[in-house]
Design a protein around this motif. Structure first.
Motif, PDB file in Angstrom:
ATOM      1  N   ALA A 133       0.834  -1.210   0.000  1.00 56.06           N
ATOM      2  CA  ALA A 133       0.000   0.000   0.000  1.00 56.06           C
ATOM      3  C   ALA A 133       0.864   1.255   0.000  1.00 56.06           C
ATOM      4  CB  ALA A 133      -0.928  -0.018   1.210  1.00 56.06           C
ATOM      5  N   GLU A 134       1.924   1.221   0.810  1.00 57.49           N
ATOM      6  CA  GLU A 134       2.819   2.381   0.879  1.00 57.49           C
ATOM      7  C   GLU A 134       3.519   2.606  -0.465  1.00 57.49           C
ATOM      8  OE1 GLU A 134       6.683   4.001   3.467  1.00 57.49           O
ATOM      9  OE2 GLU A 134       5.766   2.058   3.923  1.00 57.49           O
ATOM     10  N   SER A 135       3.915   1.510  -1.102  1.00 56.31           N
ATOM     11  CA  SER A 135       4.594   1.605  -2.389  1.00 56.31           C
ATOM     12  C   SER A 135       3.681   2.178  -3.467  1.00 56.31           C
ATOM     13  CB  SER A 135       5.091   0.227  -2.804  1.00 56.31           C
ATOM     14  OG  SER A 135       5.612   0.240  -4.104  1.00 56.31           O
ATOM     15  N   GLU A 136       2.387   1.830  -3.416  1.00 55.86           N
ATOM     16  CA  GLU A 136       1.446   2.277  -4.438  1.00 55.86           C
ATOM     17  C   GLU A 136       0.695   3.543  -4.047  1.00 55.86           C
ATOM     18  OE1 GLU A 136      -1.120  -0.809  -5.888  1.00 55.86           O
ATOM     19  OE2 GLU A 136       0.432  -2.359  -5.683  1.00 55.86           O
ATOM     20  N   GLY A 137       0.942   4.036  -2.818  1.00 58.59           N
ATOM     21  CA  GLY A 137       0.258   5.242  -2.368  1.00 58.59           C
ATOM     22  C   GLY A 137      -1.228   5.030  -2.162  1.00 58.59           C
ATOM     23  N   ARG A 138      -1.580   3.844  -1.657  1.00 59.91           N
ATOM     24  CA  ARG A 138      -3.000   3.514  -1.427  1.00 59.91           C
ATOM     25  C   ARG A 138      -3.181   3.008  -0.009  1.00 59.91           C
ATOM     26  NH1 ARG A 138      -4.915  -0.427  -6.087  1.00 59.91           N
ATOM     27  NH2 ARG A 138      -6.960   0.194  -5.279  1.00 59.91           N
ATOM     28  N   LYS A 139      -4.450   2.787   0.375  1.00 62.82           N
ATOM     29  CA  LYS A 139      -4.736   2.285   1.715  1.00 62.82           C
ATOM     30  C   LYS A 139      -4.650   0.759   1.724  1.00 62.82           C
ATOM     31  CE  LYS A 139      -7.681   6.116   3.200  1.00 62.82           C
ATOM     32  NZ  LYS A 139      -9.014   6.513   3.705  1.00 62.82           N
ATOM     33  N   PRO A 140      -4.166   0.175   2.855  1.00 58.02           N
ATOM     34  CA  PRO A 140      -4.065  -1.294   2.945  1.00 58.02           C
ATOM     35  C   PRO A 140      -5.380  -2.008   2.655  1.00 58.02           C
ATOM     36  CG  PRO A 140      -2.852  -0.284   4.743  1.00 58.02           C
ATOM     37  CD  PRO A 140      -3.573   0.832   4.043  1.00 58.02           C
ATOM     38  N   LEU A 141      -6.505  -1.452   3.122  1.00 57.92           N
ATOM     39  CA  LEU A 141      -7.800  -2.094   2.876  1.00 57.92           C
ATOM     40  C   LEU A 141      -8.093  -2.191   1.384  1.00 57.92           C
ATOM     41  CD1 LEU A 141     -10.138  -0.698   5.693  1.00 57.92           C
ATOM     42  CD2 LEU A 141      -9.394  -3.065   5.362  1.00 57.92           C
ATOM     43  N   ALA A 142      -7.700  -1.163   0.639  1.00 55.00           N
ATOM     44  CA  ALA A 142      -7.931  -1.168  -0.808  1.00 55.00           C
ATOM     45  C   ALA A 142      -7.077  -2.240  -1.489  1.00 55.00           C
ATOM     46  CB  ALA A 142      -7.615   0.205  -1.387  1.00 55.00           C
ATOM     47  N   ILE A 143      -5.839  -2.384  -1.031  1.00 49.93           N
ATOM     48  CA  ILE A 143      -4.952  -3.413  -1.593  1.00 49.93           C
ATOM     49  C   ILE A 143      -5.500  -4.800  -1.293  1.00 49.93           C
ATOM     50  CG2 ILE A 143      -2.645  -4.439  -1.489  1.00 49.93           C
ATOM     51  CD1 ILE A 143      -2.666  -1.773  -2.924  1.00 49.93           C
ATOM     52  N   ARG A 144      -5.928  -5.034  -0.042  1.00 48.14           N
ATOM     53  CA  ARG A 144      -6.486  -6.340   0.326  1.00 48.14           C
ATOM     54  C   ARG A 144      -7.735  -6.645  -0.505  1.00 48.14           C
ATOM     55  NH1 ARG A 144      -6.901 -10.267   4.401  1.00 48.14           N
ATOM     56  NH2 ARG A 144      -5.216  -9.401   5.637  1.00 48.14           N
ATOM     57  N   ALA A 145      -8.608  -5.647  -0.654  1.00 47.09           N
ATOM     58  CA  ALA A 145      -9.836  -5.845  -1.422  1.00 47.09           C
ATOM     59  C   ALA A 145      -9.526  -6.232  -2.871  1.00 47.09           C
ATOM     60  CB  ALA A 145     -10.692  -4.577  -1.388  1.00 47.09           C
ATOM     61  N   LYS A 146      -8.507  -5.583  -3.437  1.00 48.42           N
ATOM     62  CA  LYS A 146      -8.112  -5.891  -4.811  1.00 48.42           C
ATOM     63  C   LYS A 146      -7.564  -7.320  -4.908  1.00 48.42           C
ATOM     64  CE  LYS A 146      -5.017  -4.405  -8.531  1.00 48.42           C
ATOM     65  NZ  LYS A 146      -3.871  -3.576  -8.914  1.00 48.42           N
ATOM     66  N   LEU A 147      -6.721  -7.708  -3.952  1.00 48.68           N
ATOM     67  CA  LEU A 147      -6.162  -9.061  -3.946  1.00 48.68           C
ATOM     68  C   LEU A 147      -7.255 -10.110  -3.830  1.00 48.68           C
ATOM     69  CD1 LEU A 147      -3.067  -8.478  -1.621  1.00 48.68           C
ATOM     70  CD2 LEU A 147      -2.980  -9.047  -4.064  1.00 48.68           C
ATOM     71  N   GLU A 148      -8.231  -9.854  -2.964  1.00 45.83           N
ATOM     72  CA  GLU A 148      -9.332 -10.802  -2.782  1.00 45.83           C
ATOM     73  C   GLU A 148     -10.196 -10.877  -4.033  1.00 45.83           C
ATOM     74  OE1 GLU A 148     -11.208  -9.338   0.744  1.00 45.83           O
ATOM     75  OE2 GLU A 148      -9.900 -10.483   2.108  1.00 45.83           O
ATOM     76  N   ALA A 149     -10.459  -9.716  -4.645  1.00 43.44           N
ATOM     77  CA  ALA A 149     -11.294  -9.684  -5.852  1.00 43.44           C
ATOM     78  C   ALA A 149     -10.641 -10.442  -6.998  1.00 43.44           C
ATOM     79  CB  ALA A 149     -11.575  -8.236  -6.256  1.00 43.44           C
ATOM     80  N   GLU A 150      -9.306 -10.393  -7.064  1.00 43.66           N
ATOM     81  CA  GLU A 150      -8.572 -11.061  -8.137  1.00 43.66           C
ATOM     82  C   GLU A 150      -8.089 -12.456  -7.739  1.00 43.66           C
ATOM     83  OE1 GLU A 150      -5.427  -8.365  -9.110  1.00 43.66           O
ATOM     84  OE2 GLU A 150      -6.765  -6.893 -10.052  1.00 43.66           O
ATOM     85  N   ASN A 151      -8.553 -12.943  -6.554  1.00 41.44           N
ATOM     86  CA  ASN A 151      -8.163 -14.271  -6.057  1.00 41.44           C
ATOM     87  C   ASN A 151      -6.642 -14.443  -5.985  1.00 41.44           C
ATOM     88  OD1 ASN A 151     -10.848 -15.291  -5.797  1.00 41.44           O
ATOM     89  ND2 ASN A 151     -10.906 -15.600  -8.017  1.00 41.44           N
ATOM     90  N   LYS A 152      -5.959 -13.401  -5.521  1.00 42.52           N
ATOM     91  CA  LYS A 152      -4.498 -13.437  -5.440  1.00 42.52           C
ATOM     92  C   LYS A 152      -3.973 -13.455  -4.007  1.00 42.52           C
ATOM     93  CE  LYS A 152      -3.591 -11.183  -9.889  1.00 42.52           C
ATOM     94  NZ  LYS A 152      -3.019 -10.004 -10.577  1.00 42.52           N
ATOM     95  N   LEU A 153      -4.874 -13.527  -3.031  1.00 42.89           N
ATOM     96  CA  LEU A 153      -4.446 -13.506  -1.640  1.00 42.89           C
ATOM     97  C   LEU A 153      -3.659 -14.769  -1.286  1.00 42.89           C
ATOM     98  CD1 LEU A 153      -4.717 -11.367   0.547  1.00 42.89           C
ATOM     99  CD2 LEU A 153      -6.669 -12.617   1.461  1.00 42.89           C
ATOM    100  N   ASP A 154      -4.144 -15.918  -1.769  1.00 41.82           N
ATOM    101  CA  ASP A 154      -3.436 -17.179  -1.490  1.00 41.82           C
ATOM    102  C   ASP A 154      -2.058 -17.192  -2.151  1.00 41.82           C
ATOM    103  OD1 ASP A 154      -5.463 -18.171   0.058  1.00 41.82           O
ATOM    104  OD2 ASP A 154      -6.398 -19.334  -1.548  1.00 41.82           O
ATOM    105  N   ALA A 155      -1.976 -16.619  -3.351  1.00 43.31           N
ATOM    106  CA  ALA A 155      -0.678 -16.555  -4.043  1.00 43.31           C
ATOM    107  C   ALA A 155       0.301 -15.691  -3.256  1.00 43.31           C
ATOM    108  CB  ALA A 155      -0.862 -16.001  -5.451  1.00 43.31           C
TER     109      ALA A 155
END
Length: 509
Positions: free
Chosen positions: A439-461
Motif C-alpha cells: 500500500a505504501e509503495s502504491e500510495g494507497r490504503k491497505p484495505l484497498a490493496i487487500r480488497a483488490k487481492l481478494e477480488a482477483e483471487n491473489k491472496l493465497d498466491a
C-alpha cells in the motif's frame, strides 16, 4: 507397454503456456475429464469406493521417474460379478434391432458390447486396486494410473500391469538441511556497469527525428515494407510486415540483410537470399533459404539527450548527474546481492539433494520445462526478435531446460518438506505487514490493496510467496553462506537476458 495398449482413468494434458507454479499441488495438469460433479454423483462415487476390488499382487517395483509399477491378478469371480451388474444396467437402456427396449437377451448384449464392457470394468477395478495398494504402502499418487490391456479368458484370473506416478516419498532430518556451508560469487559493480546503465537510460529518453536525402547508418531508425518468402516463393507472413518502424537494425534483420541496408537511401530496395542451416531428426545438416525483400520508406536519426545534470533531473528526483550515478550503483549492487543470494540458495538445495537423492515425476518436469520454454519465447517476442532468427542448438537448449526444470521441481518438494518439518507458516501479522508495504509503495490504503487481492483471487498466491521467502530465509539463517566478490560475468545467463531486455527498450519516434 505400447501406447496403443495403455488406458487411463483420464487423459492428462499439460497446459500450453502461461506462468507455471513450481508448487507440486499446483503444477499438476488437470484431467481432461475434470468437471462439475453433482451431489448425487459424489454420493455414488463414495459408495462405490467402499466396494473394494479383490486382487493379488504378483510383483511390485519402483521405476525411474517416481513411478510405482504393480503386476496384479484379479479373480474371475470379481470380474464376472461386475460384468453381470454392468450387463443388467445396459439391458435396461440399450436398444437393439428386433427387440423392445429392455428385452434384448443378455448374452447378445454381451457379445455386441464386450470390448466396451471390458474397458469400463478395468476403469472401475484398476483405480480401486491402485488406491488400496498405495494406502497399504503409505504412498500418494500424483496422477491417475495407466495400465496395459490384459488378455481376458472366461473363468481365468485377469493379469494386469499397472503404472502410477507418485508424489516422491522422502524424508529429511534436521542435519540434512542445516549446518551446511556454501559459497556464492557476487559480481563487483564497476564504472563500466554504471555507465552502461546510464547509457540505457539515455536510450530510453532518446527520440528519432526525420533525416532527408541521407543514407542509413547503423543507429538510425527506418520505416520499411518487409516481404519474406521461402525457397519455393511461398510468403512467410510472420516475418513480413508493412510500414514497420525498426530500430536496432542489426538485431532486427539477419546479418546479411542488416549489412546491406547500411548506406541505402529512402526509396531503395534490398533483396537478399538468406541461407539457414539446422539439423533434422537424424542429426544431419539441412539448409533452407529465405528470400528477403526490404523497401526503405523513411529514415530517422537517433537523437540522444546530453549527459549532464539536466538529464539527471529529467530522469527522476536527482539534482546532479553524480546523484543519479550513485543511485544506479546502489541499485546494481542490491540487484547483484539478490542474484548471489539466489545462487547460494540453489547451492544449498543441491547439497540437500546430494545427501537425500530422490526421483521426481516426469510429468511435473515436462510441465515446468514447457513453462520455461514458453517464458523464453515470450521474452524473445517482447524483444521483437522472430524465432527464426534465434541462434540455438536445439538439442542442447532442450536438454538444459529439462535439467533446469528437474532442479526446480526437486527444489519445490524440498522446500515444502522443510516447511512441514519446521512448521513454517504465514501469520496474519506477516500478511498485514506485506499488504501495508504494498500500500505504501502504491500510495494507497491497505484495505484497498487487500480488497483488490481478494477480488482477483491473489491472496493465497501472496501467502505462498511469503511462505517461500520465509523458508528461504530459514535456510540462509541456519547455514553458513559466504560471498566472494569477483569481476566479470558470474551469472552469465541472467545478465545476458536482462541486457537483452534492456536493449529492447525503444526510444520515442
Amino acid at each position: 507397454m505400447s501406447d496403443e495398449n495403455k488406458n487411463t482413468e483420464g487423459e492428462n494434458n499439460a497446459a500450453e503456456g502461461g506462468d507455471v507454479s513450481l508448487k507440486p499441488e499446483i503444477a499438476i495438469p488437470e484431467s481432461e475429464s475434470a468437471g462439475a460433479v453433482s451431489a448425487e454423483e459424489k454420493s455414488a462415487m463414495k459408495e462405490e469406493k467402499t466396494e473394494k476390488a479383490s486382487y493379488e499382487i504378483i510383483e511390485a517395483a519402483d521405476k525411474p521417474g517416481s513411478i510405482r509399477e504393480f503386476k496384479v491378478t484379479v479373480p474371475w469371480a470379481e470380474y464376472d460379478s461386475r460384468m453381470e451388474t454392468m450387463l443388467k444396467d445396459l439391458r435396461k437402456n440399450v436398444v437393439i434391432d428386433g427387440f423392445r427396449k429392455g428385452k434384448a437377451p443378455q448374452n447378445l448384449i454381451r457379445r455386441r458390447f464386450i470390448k466396451e464392457i471390458n474397458q469400463d470394468i478395468l476403469k472401475e477395478i484398476v483405480p480401486n486396486i491402485t488406491e488400496q495398494i498405495l494406502e497399504k504402502e503409505g504412498r500418494k499418487k500424483l496422477l491417475d494410473p495407466v495400465w496395459d490391456t490384459p488378455t481376458i479368458e472366461e473363468g481365468k484370473p485377469i493379469e494386469v500391469t499397472i503404472k502410477v506416478e507418485l508424489i516422491p516419498a522422502f524424508d529429511l532430518a534436521k542435519e540434512d538441511y542445516t549446518g551446511l556451508s556454501v559459497s556464492a560469487q557476487k559480481r563487483k559493480i564497476t564504472e563500466e556497469d554504471i555507465n552502461r546503465t546510464i547509457d540505457r537510460l539515455r536510450w530510453q529518453s532518446a527520440v528519432y527525428e526525420p533525416k532527408d536525402g541521407e543514407s542509413v547508418e547503423k543507429e538510425d531508425g527506418i520505416t520499411v515494407n518487409v516481404t519474406v518468402a521461402d525457397q519455393n516463393g511461398n510468403p512467410i507472413s510472420r516475418l513480413s510486415s508493412r510500414e514497420r518502424f525498426c530500430t536496432n537494425i542489426q538485431n532486427t534483420f539477419p546479418e546479411s540483410v542488416a549489412n546491406a541496408l547500411i548506406g541505402k537511401k529512402k526509396g531503395e530496395i534490398v533483396e537478399i537470399v538468406v541461407p539457414q542451416t539446422h539439423k533434422n531428426s537424424k542429426g544431419e545438416d539441412v539448409t533452407t533459404t529465405f528470400n528477403w525483400k526490404v523497401e526503405i520508406l523513411g529514415i530517422k536519426k537517433l537523437i540522444l539527450p546530453k549527459l549532464d545534470d539536466d538529464f539527471a533531473k529529467d530522469i527522476g528526483n536527482f539534482q546532479t548527474l553524480d546523484e543519479l550515478k550513485t543511485k544506479v550503483k546502489e541499485d546494481l549492487e542490491r540487484h547483484e546481492q539478490e542474484h548471489a543470494r539466489q545462487h547460494a540458495l540453489d547451492a544449498l538445495v543441491e547439497k540437500i539433494i546430494e545427501r537425500k537423492p530422490f526421483d521426481v515425476p516426469q510429468t511435473l518436469v515436462s510441465y515446468n520445462q514447457q513453462g520455461m520454454i514458453n517464458e523464453d519465447i515470450q521474452h524473445w517476442k517482447r524483444m521483437g526478435i522472430p524465432l527464426e532468427l534465434i541462434s540455438l542448438e536445439k538439442e542442447k537448449y532442450i536438454a538444459q531446460k529439462q535439467k533446469d526444470a528437474e532442479f526446480a521441481v526437486k527444489n519445490s518438494f524440498i522446500l515444502s518438506k522443510i516447511i512441514e518439518k519446521e512448521t513454517i507458516a504465514v501469520t496474519d501479522e506477516d500478511l498485514n505487514a506485506e499488504i501495508a508495504k504494498m500500500a505504501e509503495s502504491e500510495g494507497r490504503k491497505p484495505l484497498a490493496i487487500r480488497a483488490k487481492l481478494e477480488a482477483e483471487n491473489k491472496l493465497d498466491a501472496l501467502k505462498e510467496s511469503l511462505e517461500s521467502k520465509k523458508v528461504e530465509q530459514f535456510l540462509i539463517d541456519n547455514n553458513s553462506v559466504s560471498y566472494e566478490e569477483v569481476e566479470g560475468d558470474v551469472h552469465n545467463h541472467d545478465h545476458q537476458k536482462e541486457e537483452a531486455h534492456a536493449e529492447s527498450e525503444q526510444p520515442n519516434s
